[in-house]
Design an enzyme around this catalytic site. Structure first.
Site, short mmCIF file in Angstrom:
data_model
loop_
_atom_site.label_atom_id
_atom_site.label_comp_id
_atom_site.label_asym_id
_atom_site.label_seq_id
_atom_site.Cartn_x
_atom_site.Cartn_y
_atom_site.Cartn_z
N TYR A 62 43.42 43.53 46.28
CA TYR A 62 43.27 43.22 44.86
C TYR A 62 42.83 44.45 44.09
O TYR A 62 43.29 44.70 42.97
CB TYR A 62 42.25 42.09 44.69
CG TYR A 62 41.87 41.83 43.27
CD1 TYR A 62 42.81 41.34 42.36
CD2 TYR A 62 40.58 42.08 42.81
CE1 TYR A 62 42.46 41.11 41.04
CE2 TYR A 62 40.22 41.86 41.49
CZ TYR A 62 41.17 41.37 40.61
OH TYR A 62 40.83 41.15 39.32
N TYR A 91 31.49 39.40 46.45
CA TYR A 91 31.22 38.94 45.09
C TYR A 91 29.93 38.15 45.03
O TYR A 91 29.60 37.39 45.94
CB TYR A 91 32.31 37.96 44.63
CG TYR A 91 33.65 38.56 44.38
CD1 TYR A 91 33.80 39.63 43.52
CD2 TYR A 91 34.76 38.04 45.01
CE1 TYR A 91 35.05 40.16 43.30
CE2 TYR A 91 36.02 38.56 44.79
CZ TYR A 91 36.16 39.63 43.92
OH TYR A 91 37.39 40.15 43.69
N ARG A 146 25.72 43.35 34.57
CA ARG A 146 26.05 43.44 35.99
C ARG A 146 26.94 44.65 36.18
O ARG A 146 27.43 45.23 35.20
CB ARG A 146 26.77 42.19 36.47
CG ARG A 146 28.16 42.02 35.88
CD ARG A 146 28.80 40.71 36.29
NE ARG A 146 29.25 40.72 37.68
CZ ARG A 146 30.51 40.95 38.07
NH1 ARG A 146 31.44 41.19 37.17
NH2 ARG A 146 30.85 40.94 39.34
N GLU A 199 32.16 49.75 36.50
CA GLU A 199 32.01 49.15 35.18
C GLU A 199 30.61 48.62 35.01
O GLU A 199 30.15 47.80 35.81
CB GLU A 199 32.99 47.97 35.01
CG GLU A 199 34.44 48.39 34.98
CD GLU A 199 35.40 47.21 34.95
OE1 GLU A 199 36.59 47.44 34.78
OE2 GLU A 199 34.93 46.05 35.08
N ASN A 229 30.46 46.15 38.18
CA ASN A 229 31.66 45.83 38.94
C ASN A 229 32.30 47.17 39.31
O ASN A 229 31.90 48.21 38.77
CB ASN A 229 32.60 44.97 38.10
CG ASN A 229 33.67 44.31 38.95
OD1 ASN A 229 33.63 44.35 40.18
ND2 ASN A 229 34.64 43.70 38.28
#
Lengths: 320, 355
Positions: free
Chosen positions: B316, B37, B223, B265, B225
């Site tokens: 996750y 991240y 950004r 995304e 993801n």
């Protein structure tokens, strides 16, 4: 590049409102439409004042949905560093200037059942735009506006003419004062109160509301500080490896920018937190003037807001 | 260019396909051979011609079919679209932003004609030609946010900004990576991010919030993801987990190239002028492993990223059980050669697979 996006504008109208306040109208140089905005927003006006670049924030007071022009009102500060004097004395109709996109640090809470505005002096300007925004949607609002005298009550007459039931004006020289405790006590649930004016007024309303049990999130305020002049001092910028002098009539942030170091900023009035800078070392005393940092941070000697705060002493080294 | 819109499905028979054009412009999310991240924000001000960064709101070959899929989701579950009462003005802001952007960026597909508050909106791919009064809800068939996001690819979270915090107070969420608007509505930024592992410890969300609170008018940000999805499903919602979760167990060495999709995304952030709210469009792009492997650089890199990803993240993101299968498949496309920096495929300069 720091700060918000820029717009090239032309001054199309200058109107003297009273002895202290002058209104300026801006239109785009290219003839296009300006962005809409939300009531409470400000724009940062760039001034080339004899080699010193000044960037001063002013609340937009025009109708947020009028994209043909923006208006601001500037109160002359004879004791200040010169930004307002520049606007009053050097700017003429037809001049081209650069302003920033609107930035809002004082927006309406649109959940409010009612908006209660409390203004002191030139603090009336953001409310003028917010009132226009609310009127468009039949919003529920009330204004209590304190000014020194009828002669210096900017826009007081037009507010009471247009909104006789909502706008209430108080003149200091007639010993009129807002009956705050009663006013706050009589508000319906879901009311939000907004304060724009001198620090004393903000603290008075905040304190009275807190004592009366108002939720903190229902109390909003905006106080733009103009940087104050002070003794010149020297600063070392560690990252840029530069030693710079801060003059009597410029802020630390302006001095950093003058040396070609790009430092982040938005409001330039000690409110938004963008220019927060770490202190690496110092020998002397800080003159903190912002209301962004907490008291403990002010006391720690580890942070400074260069837009409004200064330093007196031998050495100051910043992480910039 | 004129876009040829696909007639395809994102459920049942899964006829979704990417053309060569769509594969080439796929927003591959890894700029190096590993992933962790970060607050990987940049200004959203255009990008290479033809890339998904070029326009403010990208329109591609999946547009018409994605909008058909959204309508089906909303038919079954109207709570995928919600707007708290104080967010209506933000909805108009969003409608204005999307109509202006699309009509300027794709004049052959969309037209906006304004005469004061009388607006006429023409959406040629969807066959819409509506006239309405701006800021008057009674002149539209839905609320302004729902109206325009039934015509715009991607999910839209509309965040109110108050008291130095962002609040999930409105949204159109039908193509989500396993989160629910109906569950999150009214939550603040820290509350709705609570389930994300590792990032809190790294202070990611405090920095991200500070950044987002300061996104200004005229200066949008973006950004990327990513996660993984078995079968080209747009609607991977918690409400439907019982339908799609089980499909993750159907993966085999034979079908993984075709069934396993990298889900990316493109997240953008725009300050909305009239409401001072923030809109957070989350645009989903899907690409099958076998299509990704046509780009040698992506083949090498995806293998290394998935192989080395921390267990918490693979858990996750919901593919820890399938990771060994993925690594077996992807390792065939990794010859150990170095990769060039950046996300672009560099098809012309990267060597073909050396094995």
């Amino acid at each position: 590049m720091s700060g918000a996006e820029k717009i090239a504008v032309k001054v199309t109208e200058i109107t003297s409102i009273n002895d202290l306040v002058t209104r300026f109208r801006f239109e785009r140089v290219d003839g296009g439409l300006l962005p809409t905005f939300s009531g409470g927003a400000h724009t940062v006006v760039e001034m080339d004042d004899d080699g010193i670049t000044r960037l001063n924030p002013y609340s937009l007071m025009s109708d947020p949905y009028d994209q043909t022009s923006y208006t601001i009102s500037v109160r002359r500060d004879d004791e200040g560093r010169g930004g307002s004097l520049y606007m009053h004395q050097k700017v003429n109709v037809g001049d081209e200037m650069t302003i920033s996109y609107p930035v809002n640090l004082f927006s309406l809470d649109l959940r409010a059942r009612k908006h209660l505005f409390i203004a002191g002096g030139i603090g009336i300007t953001p409310f003028l735009a917010q009132i226009k925004q609310l009127e468009r949607f039949n919003g529920h609002w009330e204004l209590h506006y304190a000014c020194r005298s009828a002669a210096l009550g900017s826009y007081a007459d037009e507010l009471t003419d247009r909104h006789p039931n909502e706008a209430h004006v108080y003149y200091d020289d007639q010993s009129q004062a807002i009956d705050l405790a009663n006013l706050l006590d009589g508000q319906p649930l879901g009311t939000h109160v907004y304060i724009c004016g001198p620090k004393g007024m903000i603290n008075w309303v905040k304190g009275t509301a807190e004592d009366a049990g108002w939720p903190r999130d229902n109390v909003h305020y905006e106080e733009f500080l103009a940087p104050q002049p002070g003794k010149p001092f020297e600063v070392k910028l560690a990252i840029s490896n530069k030693v710079i002098q801060v003059g009597e009539n410029e802020s630390l942030l302006e001095a950093i920018e003058r040396e070609g170091v790009d430092a982040p900023y938005l409001c330039r009035g000690g409110a938004c937190g963008q220019c927060e800078t770490n202190v690496i070392g110092y020998d002397g005393k800080f003159i903190h003037r912002d209301h962004w940092l907490e008291d403990e941070e002010h006391a720690s000697g580890q942070k400074i807001m260069p837009c409004v705060s200064r330093f007196e002493g031998k050495t100051l080294v910043l992480d910039r | 260019m004129t876009i040829q819109f696909n007639d395809e499905t994102f459920r049942d028979d899964y006829t979704f396909r990417n053309s060569d054009w769509a594969i080439k412009r796929f927003p591959f999310p890894f700029h190096e051979d590993s992933y962790m991240y970060s607050v990987n924000m940049e200004q959203h001000k255009g990008g290479p011609a033809g890339s998904v960064y070029e326009k403010r709101f990208d329109v591609d070959e999946h547009y018409v079919s994605e909008m058909r899929d959204r309508a089906k989701v909303l038919d079954e579950d109207p709570l995928r679209c919600q707007s708290l009462p104080h967010m209506t003005l933000a909805g108009w802001d969003l409608l204005e932003l999307i109509m202006e952007s699309k009509s300027e960026d794709y004049p052959d597909l969309f037209e906006l004609h304004r005469d004061g508050n009388k607006w006429r909106w023409i959406n040629k791919p969807l066959g819409i030609d509506d006239t309405f009064t701006f800021l008057d809800e009674s002149t539209l068939p839905y609320g302004p946010m729902e109206y325009i996001t039934r015509q715009a690819q991607g999910d839209y979270a509309v965040l109110d900004q108050r008291d130095d915090m962002l609040w999930m107070d409105a949204g159109m969420i039908t193509t989500q990576a396993d989160w629910s608007l109906d569950f999150d509505i009214g939550m603040n930024f820290f509350e709705w991010h609570a389930p994300v592992p590792l990032a809190h410890e790294k202070g990611i969300f405090i920095r991200a919030l500070k950044f987002l609170l300061n996104v200004q008018q005229g200066a949008p940000a973006r950004r990327l993801n990513w996660t993984m999805t078995v079968n080209p499903l747009l609607d991977t919602s918690p409400e439907h987990y019982h339908k799609w979760g089980i499909q993750k167990t159907e993966l085999t060495a034979e079908n993984i190239g075709q069934k396993q999709h990298l889900r990316v995304e493109l997240q953008t952030f725009f300050r909305l002028p009239r409401s001072n709210a923030l809109v957070f469009p989350i645009r989903c792009y899907l690409c099958s492993f076998q299509d990704l492997m046509t780009m040698p650089k992506w083949g090498r890199r995806l293998h290394r990223v998935i192989r080395d990803l921390p267990v918490e993240l693979a858990t996750y993101k919901g593919f820890i059980d399938n990771r060994p299968l993925m690594i077996d498949y992807l390792s065939q496309f990794d010859d150990g050669l170095p990769t060039s920096p950046g996300i672009w495929p560099d098809r012309e300069t990267e060597p073909p697979l050396q094995k």
